[in-house]
Write a protein that holds these residues in place. Structure first.
Motif, PDB file in Angstrom:
ATOM      1  N   ALA A  64       0.812  -1.219   0.000  1.00  0.00           N
ATOM      2  CA  ALA A  64       0.000   0.000   0.000  1.00  0.00           C
ATOM      3  C   ALA A  64       0.844   1.268   0.000  1.00  0.00           C
ATOM      4  CB  ALA A  64      -0.932   0.004   1.201  1.00  0.00           C
ATOM      5  N   PHE A  68      -1.708   3.903  -1.568  1.00  0.00           N
ATOM      6  CA  PHE A  68      -2.882   4.143  -0.742  1.00  0.00           C
ATOM      7  C   PHE A  68      -2.582   5.301   0.205  1.00  0.00           C
ATOM      8  CE2 PHE A  68      -4.540  -0.543  -0.797  1.00  0.00           C
ATOM      9  CZ  PHE A  68      -4.522  -0.507  -2.175  1.00  0.00           C
ATOM     10  N   MET A  83      -7.245   4.962  -2.824  1.00  0.00           N
ATOM     11  CA  MET A  83      -6.429   3.900  -3.416  1.00  0.00           C
ATOM     12  C   MET A  83      -6.148   4.255  -4.874  1.00  0.00           C
ATOM     13  SD  MET A  83      -8.283   0.553  -1.757  1.00  0.00           S
ATOM     14  CE  MET A  83      -9.847   0.882  -2.587  1.00  0.00           C
ATOM     15  N   LEU A  86      -4.456   1.037  -8.920  1.00  0.00           N
ATOM     16  CA  LEU A  86      -4.935  -0.279  -8.492  1.00  0.00           C
ATOM     17  C   LEU A  86      -4.607  -1.347  -9.522  1.00  0.00           C
ATOM     18  CD1 LEU A  86      -8.332   0.920  -7.044  1.00  0.00           C
ATOM     19  CD2 LEU A  86      -6.536  -0.212  -5.734  1.00  0.00           C
ATOM     20  N   ASP A  90      -5.308  -6.173  -5.954  1.00  0.00           N
ATOM     21  CA  ASP A  90      -6.005  -5.378  -4.946  1.00  0.00           C
ATOM     22  C   ASP A  90      -7.482  -5.742  -4.829  1.00  0.00           C
ATOM     23  OD1 ASP A  90      -4.035  -2.663  -6.151  1.00  0.00           O
ATOM     24  OD2 ASP A  90      -3.736  -3.745  -4.264  1.00  0.00           O
TER      25      ASP A  90
END
Length: 120
Positions: A64, A68, A83, A86, A90
């Motif tokens: 992450a 993120f 997020m 991606l 994920d």
């Protein structure tokens, strides 16, 4: 009644972005750490990120980090997980959770989960 209510999620193409919301009811996010987890069917729930309230320090799991971001809106008593970039790995059900106190760990309240699907 103290609880957390999630919203957001859905279908996104690889490379896209999604934002999950986690609204607190009956308590303030200013006093409790928020944690994010995710789970894929057949696998254990894995920890993703946390904000420790004592100093608002953020912690992210490796996958992450850099993609993120945890955000907050004090006026709405809502936390967000932004997020970005991606990929199919994920794809999972994402959960927010409120810790019992300011420190990460020791979850007290779980959100209901938000499905995130990353596919062309």
């Amino acid at each position: 009644q103290q609880q957390v209510v999630q919203s957001g999620g859905g279908l996104v193409q690889p490379g896209g972005s999604l934002r999950l919301s986690c609204a607190a009811s009956g308590f303030s996010w200013e006093t409790r750490a928020i944690e994010w987890f995710r789970q894929v069917p057949g696998k254990e729930r894995e920890w993703v990120a946390c904000i420790r309230r004592r100093d608002n320090r953020e912690f992210y799991i490796d996958f992450a980090e850099g993609r993120f971001i945890m955000l907050g809106d004090i006026s709405r008593n809502t936390e967000y997980l932004q997020m970005n970039n991606l990929n199919s790995a994920d794809t999972a059900t994402y959960y927010c959770a409120a810790a019992r106190g300011a420190r990460c760990g020791n979850v007290e309240y779980w959100g209901q989960g938000s499905q995130v699907t990353v596919a062309p």
